[in-house]
Motif scaffolding. Structure first.
Motif, PDB file in Angstrom:
ATOM      1  N   GLY A  76       0.663  -1.259   0.112  1.00  0.00           N
ATOM      2  CA  GLY A  76      -0.033  -0.058   0.240  1.00  0.00           C
ATOM      3  C   GLY A  76       1.160   1.475   0.440  1.00  0.00           C
ATOM      4  N   HIS A  77       1.910   1.572   0.152  1.00  0.00           N
ATOM      5  CA  HIS A  77       2.781   2.268   0.263  1.00  0.00           C
ATOM      6  C   HIS A  77       3.357   2.758  -1.734  1.00  0.00           C
ATOM      7  N   ILE A  78       3.571   3.121  -2.104  1.00  0.00           N
ATOM      8  CA  ILE A  78       4.194   4.458  -3.597  1.00  0.00           C
ATOM      9  C   ILE A  78       6.202   4.117  -2.858  1.00  0.00           C
ATOM     10  N   ILE A  79       6.829   3.398  -3.513  1.00  0.00           N
ATOM     11  CA  ILE A  79       7.986   3.317  -3.607  1.00  0.00           C
ATOM     12  C   ILE A  79       8.668   3.634  -4.707  1.00  0.00           C
ATOM     13  N   GLY A  80       7.698   4.017  -5.222  1.00  0.00           N
ATOM     14  CA  GLY A  80       8.952   4.485  -6.953  1.00  0.00           C
ATOM     15  C   GLY A  80       8.049   5.281  -7.511  1.00  0.00           C
ATOM     16  N   PHE A  81       8.030   5.573  -9.035  1.00  0.00           N
ATOM     17  CA  PHE A  81       7.391   5.553 -10.193  1.00  0.00           C
ATOM     18  C   PHE A  81       8.118   6.200 -11.640  1.00  0.00           C
ATOM     19  N   ALA A  82       7.062   6.233 -12.874  1.00  0.00           N
ATOM     20  CA  ALA A  82       8.117   5.969 -13.675  1.00  0.00           C
ATOM     21  C   ALA A  82       7.193   6.783 -14.839  1.00  0.00           C
ATOM     22  N   SER A  83       7.816   7.303 -15.600  1.00  0.00           N
ATOM     23  CA  SER A  83       7.007   8.372 -16.271  1.00  0.00           C
ATOM     24  C   SER A  83       7.711   8.513 -17.897  1.00  0.00           C
ATOM     25  N   GLY A  84       7.296   8.173 -18.752  1.00  0.00           N
ATOM     26  CA  GLY A  84       7.693   8.954 -20.129  1.00  0.00           C
ATOM     27  C   GLY A  84       6.264   9.550 -21.387  1.00  0.00           C
ATOM     28  N   MET A  85       6.527   9.730 -22.579  1.00  0.00           N
ATOM     29  CA  MET A  85       5.966  10.541 -23.196  1.00  0.00           C
ATOM     30  C   MET A  85       6.095  10.069 -24.241  1.00  0.00           C
ATOM     31  N   LEU A  86       5.254  10.162 -25.792  1.00  0.00           N
ATOM     32  CA  LEU A  86       5.769  10.363 -26.971  1.00  0.00           C
ATOM     33  C   LEU A  86       6.372  11.811 -27.080  1.00  0.00           C
ATOM     34  N   LEU A  87       6.624  12.536 -27.868  1.00  0.00           N
ATOM     35  CA  LEU A  87       7.608  13.033 -29.000  1.00  0.00           C
ATOM     36  C   LEU A  87       7.040  13.466 -29.729  1.00  0.00           C
ATOM     37  N   PRO A  88       7.291  15.108 -29.475  1.00  0.00           N
ATOM     38  CA  PRO A  88       5.763  15.393 -30.688  1.00  0.00           C
ATOM     39  C   PRO A  88       6.614  15.394 -31.729  1.00  0.00           C
ATOM     40  N   GLU A  89       7.928  16.027 -31.960  1.00  0.00           N
ATOM     41  CA  GLU A  89       9.132  15.292 -33.210  1.00  0.00           C
ATOM     42  C   GLU A  89      10.092  14.988 -32.679  1.00  0.00           C
ATOM     43  N   ALA A  90      10.190  14.311 -32.711  1.00  0.00           N
ATOM     44  CA  ALA A  90      11.970  13.078 -32.683  1.00  0.00           C
ATOM     45  C   ALA A  90      13.212  14.160 -32.516  1.00  0.00           C
ATOM     46  N   LYS A  91      13.543  13.533 -31.257  1.00  0.00           N
ATOM     47  CA  LYS A  91      15.008  14.407 -30.456  1.00  0.00           C
ATOM     48  C   LYS A  91      15.984  13.201 -30.782  1.00  0.00           C
ATOM     49  N   PHE A  92      17.139  13.760 -31.259  1.00  0.00           N
ATOM     50  CA  PHE A  92      18.110  12.921 -31.633  1.00  0.00           C
ATOM     51  C   PHE A  92      18.124  11.129 -31.768  1.00  0.00           C
TER      52      PHE A  92
END
Length: 194
Positions: A76-92
């Motif tokens: 019941g305890h949050i020990i971590g998180f991660a997030s991500g997204m599609l980029l509107p335009e490519a980077k590198f």
């Protein structure tokens, strides 16, 4: 690592904003010592980060799976998180970005971070992304090693400004997300993650 073994990964909700903020502040205050001035780290407050994460989580339904946030939870305890997204335009040449990943210090080096990266990458891959970018403060040797162990390739180093501080960051990338998935699957994990 904590002696608790059971960890589940699930999508974050608005109700998780305060816990995510607490993990972020704790991770910054322990990870970035000697990279970011102590005065900045010591003044970080959960309340400030909470409002930011509340806004992000409230906006998620409109973004669909183009943006995702997952939490790692144990008893019941949050020990971590991660997030991500599609980029509107490519980077590198990268189509998506791992925008954040933090674990409470007691849970680092347990395999949970790898599973969180994989969860975000799978979600973005299902939305058409074939590649992934992540930025890390250049002096963060532990994080850099983590991404290199997962097959990340150093793409770029650049100066950036954060809250008036001049810092350097490096970008790592996976041009083929199947390479990242294979790296995660090939590594042993020391906790039970669902």
């Amino acid at each position: 690592m904590s002696s608790i073994k059971e960890v589940s990964l699930r999508r974050a909700t608005v109700a998780d904003a305060e816990a995510i903020a607490a993990v972020r502040v704790e991770a910054w205050q322990t990870t970035y010592r000697d990279m970011i001035p102590d005065t900045y780290l010591d003044q970080m407050r959960v309340e400030d980060s909470f409002l930011h994460w509340k806004q992000i989580l409230q906006a998620l339904p409109a973004a669909g799976d183009r943006v995702c946030v997952y939490v790692a939870e144990s008893e019941g305890h949050i020990i971590g998180f991660a997030s991500g997204m599609l980029l509107p335009e490519a980077k590198f040449g990268m189509q998506a970005e791992l925008t954040a990943i933090y674990l409470r210090p007691a849970w680092q080096r347990s395999g949970i971070g790898r599973r969180m990266v994989q969860k975000v990458a799978r979600t973005l891959q299902a939305q058409g992304a074939e590649s992934l970018l992540v930025w890390v403060i250049s002096g963060n040797a532990i994080a850099r090693n983590f991404y290199e162990e997962l097959g990340g390739v150093l793409l770029h180093e650049q100066a950036f400004s954060w809250d008036g501080m001049d810092l350097k960051e490096v970008g790592y990338g996976w041009r083929d997300l199947s390479v990242l998935m294979a790296s995660v699957n090939a590594m042993p994990t020391s906790s039970s993650v669902h």
